[in-house]
Design a protein around this motif. Structure first.
Motif, short mmCIF file in Angstrom:
data_model
loop_
_atom_site.label_atom_id
_atom_site.label_comp_id
_atom_site.label_asym_id
_atom_site.label_seq_id
_atom_site.Cartn_x
_atom_site.Cartn_y
_atom_site.Cartn_z
N ILE A 137 -12.46 -62.18 29.83
CA ILE A 137 -12.59 -63.28 28.90
C ILE A 137 -12.44 -62.79 27.47
O ILE A 137 -13.18 -61.91 27.03
CB ILE A 137 -13.96 -63.98 29.06
CG1 ILE A 137 -14.11 -64.46 30.50
CG2 ILE A 137 -14.09 -65.13 28.08
CD1 ILE A 137 -15.32 -65.32 30.73
N SER A 138 -11.46 -63.36 26.77
CA SER A 138 -11.34 -63.05 25.35
C SER A 138 -12.03 -64.14 24.54
O SER A 138 -11.98 -65.32 24.89
CB SER A 138 -9.88 -62.96 24.93
OG SER A 138 -9.35 -61.73 25.33
N ILE A 139 -12.67 -63.72 23.49
CA ILE A 139 -13.36 -64.66 22.61
C ILE A 139 -12.69 -64.60 21.26
O ILE A 139 -12.67 -63.54 20.62
CB ILE A 139 -14.85 -64.29 22.48
CG1 ILE A 139 -15.49 -64.25 23.88
CG2 ILE A 139 -15.58 -65.28 21.59
CD1 ILE A 139 -16.82 -63.55 23.91
N ILE A 140 -12.09 -65.71 20.83
CA ILE A 140 -11.48 -65.73 19.50
C ILE A 140 -12.10 -66.84 18.68
O ILE A 140 -12.72 -67.76 19.21
CB ILE A 140 -9.94 -65.91 19.56
CG1 ILE A 140 -9.59 -67.15 20.38
CG2 ILE A 140 -9.26 -64.69 20.13
CD1 ILE A 140 -8.12 -67.46 20.36
N GLY A 141 -11.93 -66.75 17.39
CA GLY A 141 -12.51 -67.75 16.50
C GLY A 141 -12.52 -67.23 15.10
O GLY A 141 -12.40 -66.02 14.88
N PRO A 142 -12.67 -68.12 14.14
CA PRO A 142 -12.69 -67.69 12.74
C PRO A 142 -13.89 -66.78 12.45
O PRO A 142 -14.85 -66.78 13.19
CB PRO A 142 -12.79 -69.00 11.96
CG PRO A 142 -13.29 -70.00 12.94
CD PRO A 142 -12.83 -69.56 14.28
N SER A 143 -13.81 -66.04 11.36
CA SER A 143 -14.91 -65.14 10.99
C SER A 143 -16.20 -65.94 10.85
O SER A 143 -16.19 -67.06 10.37
CB SER A 143 -14.60 -64.46 9.66
OG SER A 143 -13.38 -63.80 9.73
N GLY A 144 -17.26 -65.37 11.28
CA GLY A 144 -18.56 -65.99 11.11
C GLY A 144 -18.88 -67.03 12.17
O GLY A 144 -19.80 -67.83 12.00
N CYS A 145 -18.12 -67.05 13.28
CA CYS A 145 -18.42 -68.05 14.31
C CYS A 145 -19.33 -67.46 15.38
O CYS A 145 -19.61 -68.10 16.37
CB CYS A 145 -17.13 -68.59 14.93
SG CYS A 145 -16.26 -67.37 15.91
N GLY A 146 -19.79 -66.24 15.19
CA GLY A 146 -20.78 -65.68 16.10
C GLY A 146 -20.21 -64.93 17.29
O GLY A 146 -20.91 -64.71 18.27
N LYS A 147 -18.94 -64.52 17.18
CA LYS A 147 -18.31 -63.78 18.30
C LYS A 147 -19.08 -62.49 18.61
O LYS A 147 -19.44 -62.24 19.76
CB LYS A 147 -16.86 -63.39 17.94
CG LYS A 147 -15.96 -64.56 17.61
CD LYS A 147 -14.53 -64.11 17.42
CE LYS A 147 -14.29 -63.19 16.24
NZ LYS A 147 -14.24 -63.83 14.92
N SER A 148 -19.29 -61.70 17.56
CA SER A 148 -19.96 -60.41 17.78
C SER A 148 -21.42 -60.62 18.19
O SER A 148 -21.95 -59.87 19.02
CB SER A 148 -19.92 -59.57 16.51
OG SER A 148 -18.59 -59.29 16.17
N THR A 149 -22.03 -61.64 17.60
CA THR A 149 -23.42 -61.94 17.95
C THR A 149 -23.54 -62.21 19.44
O THR A 149 -24.49 -61.76 20.10
CB THR A 149 -23.91 -63.17 17.15
OG1 THR A 149 -23.64 -62.95 15.78
CG2 THR A 149 -25.39 -63.39 17.36
N LEU A 150 -22.56 -62.94 19.98
CA LEU A 150 -22.55 -63.26 21.40
C LEU A 150 -22.61 -61.99 22.25
O LEU A 150 -23.40 -61.89 23.20
CB LEU A 150 -21.26 -64.04 21.71
CG LEU A 150 -21.25 -64.90 22.97
CD1 LEU A 150 -22.18 -66.09 22.80
CD2 LEU A 150 -19.84 -65.40 23.24
N LEU A 151 -21.81 -61.00 21.87
CA LEU A 151 -21.80 -59.74 22.62
C LEU A 151 -23.14 -59.02 22.50
O LEU A 151 -23.66 -58.48 23.47
CB LEU A 151 -20.68 -58.81 22.12
CG LEU A 151 -19.24 -59.20 22.40
CD1 LEU A 151 -18.33 -58.00 22.18
CD2 LEU A 151 -19.05 -59.73 23.80
#
Lengths: 254, 265
Positions: A36-50
């Motif tokens: 699963i790839s997670i993409i999205g604009p900066s600050g959308c919480g991608k890294s936080t999710l990990l």
């Protein structure tokens, strides 16, 4: 009944310093073997999710189960690959890969055997005694991946691992990653800014929208594995990249 | 190699010119020897009083090295405490700056009063002047570890002890060496200052600082010169010893010590 590999149940994350939550109402079930790839604009919480899945940061609401366990208890089956290679500069390549085994207190022979195999796997056997400063960016990243694989993880969490590499190196690393995955069948959560990379790698794509971070789109990528560099020139691939880019742009607008 | 030869050759040339200039100065202006002795007179007196000079040098070296080593041990321990808690660090850090800014000349007499004259007092004066750079730099090194690396260790369920031994301490090592290098430069100043006030615990014999005072009082200018040169050499030796250990510890992996083998790599 099979339990999902990673199960998000109405997960929310709020940092005390921010007005809007970083993540809100994330519900998601990840099956074993999904990429699963997670993409999205900066600050959308991608890294936080990990970080939540890794148990490095607690959920504010809801819960995450990793293979039926809490994230902290599941750490043994999870490996994290950071954006920077995060190697220890005072250790040789071999000693860097051996770090996890050393911390677990494995025997010297076992550690040596495992690290040798891993270095072969990522094509760095000749650099076992080199120090990180002597390696290129791509080689450092390969060491980082070999290190992540040392604990034989079932789940890989990758936070923009190839973001700092030039495009050619990145493409090659993508192909290598898929080759390794074909042998090891991990479940992967892969954060990236690159739509092309996300489409090339994944079986499933999550497009996140910001403020608060939430899942805007959940797409299947129906391109067959094994994927090769020729696939990058196919129409299906192009269409998917364009479609995903459009969806990503829409999340910016709202 | 050839470059290095030319480099040391030109350095030697400068040294020779300096000696000739010194000798000519005396000739031309007819400077009396109690103001400025000739280079030859300095060498002569140094050879003549070599046992005495050597003994003074050893006493000062002992105090400088002892104070420096003690400041490394204590400084690293304090840095470890500082690194453990932001709260402790914020509370005490201003005082380490105070430690750095307090003039050693003002504190030395106090230390002598408390401890009594002698080698120990001189060592303590050196210790005080060396301590602050070690604390400041080592603390900086211990707390400036990349957050991702700490998280990596946490992912491997590493204990706090393992994080300290395998991550924070190695990361702090180059910082510690910056501190030790600064301190090694001032260690001789500390020892000489201490000796100015403490004199010597041993009858008839004193360190370089004590001998300098004595030579000045007796107007033995040539011997004074020899003492100054000895003190300078002591500082040099200390500094380059530290540099050597730094190179030994860091040259394989750290940028600061890389230059030496850049031509091979």
């Amino acid at each position: 009944m099979t339990i999902p590999e990673i199960d998000f149940r109405a997960v929310g994350k709020r940092f005390s310093s921010a007005s809007t939550p970083a993540l809100e109402e994330i519900s998601l079930s990840v099956e074993k073997g999904e990429f699963i790839s997670i993409i999205g604009p900066s600050g959308c919480g991608k890294s936080t999710l990990l970080k939540l899945v890794a148990g490095l940061s607690p959920c504010s609401q809801g819960e995450i189960q990793v293979n039926g366990m809490t994230p902290v208890n599941a750490r043994e089956i999870v490996s994290f690959v950071f954006q920077d290679a995060t190697l220890l500069p005072w250790r040789t390549v071999q000693k860097n890969v051996a770090l996890a085994l050393e911390l677990e207190g494995r025997t010297r022979d076992e550690t040596a055997m495992t690290t040798e195999k891993l270095l072969q796997l990522v094509g760095l056997s000749h650099f076992a005694q080199s120090y990180p400063r002597q390696l290129s960016g791509g080689m450092k990243m390969r060491v980082s991946i070999a290190r992540a694989l040392a604990t034989k993880p079932r789940i890989l969490l990758m936070d923009e691992p190839f973001a700092a590499l030039d495009e050619m190196t990145r493409d090659r690393m993508n192909e290598e990653l898929l080759r390794l995955r074909a042998e090891h069948h991990w479940t992967v959560l892969f954060v990236t800014h690159s739509v092309a990379e996300a489409v090339f790698l994944s079986s499933r794509l999550l497009v996140l929208a910001p403020h608060p971070g939430r899942i805007a789109h959940d797409l299947r990528v129906d391109l067959p594995y094994p994927r090769t560099s020729e696939m990058r020139e196919s129409k299906e691939y192009d269409d998917l990249v364009n479609r995903t880019s459009r969806l990503l742009r829409e999340t910016h607008r709202v | 190699m050839k470059k290095r030869l030319i480099f040391s050759g030109s350095a030697a040339l400068v040294f020779c010119c300096l000696l000739i200039f010194w000798r000519l100065l005396i000739l031309v202006f007819d400077i009396p020897s109690y103001l400025l002795p000739t280079p030859l007179a300095v060498v002569k007196v140094a050879i003549q009083r070599l046992p005495e000079l050597w003994a003074s040098l050893l006493i000062s070296a002992e105090a400088a090295l002892g104070g420096l080593v003690a400041s490394i041990v204590v400084g690293v321990l304090i840095a470890l405490i500082f690194a453990r808690s932001t709260w402790v660090r914020k509370m005490f850090f201003p005082y380490t700056i105070l430690l750095q800014t307090v003039p050693i000349l003002a504190v030395a007499p106090l230390i002598i009063i408390w401890i009594g004259p002698g080698l120990l007092a001189v060592g303590v004066v050196t210790f005080v002047i060396c301590l602050a750079p070690i604390i400041a730099n080592t603390t900086q090194g211990l707390v400036s570890v990349d957050e991702n690396l700490v998280q990596l260790f946490l992912m491997y369920n590493a204990s706090q002890g393992q994080i300290l031994a395998k991550l924070r301490l190695p990361h702090a090592l180059p910082y510690l060496f910056v501190g030790v290098r600064i301190s090694s430069g001032v260690a001789v100043i500390g020892a000489l200052t201490g000796e100015w006030f403490a004199g010597s615990g041993r009858a008839g014999q004193g360190g370089l600082g004590y001998s300098i005072l004595y030579a000045q009082a007796q107007l033995q200018t040539a011997y004074l010169f020899a003492l100054v040169i000895a003190a300078t050499l002591l500082g040099f030796t200390l500094f380059f010893t530290v540099m050597f250990f730094e190179w030994l510890a860091l040259h394989k992996w750290h940028e600061s010590a890389m230059n030496a083998d850049a031509t091979n790599g």
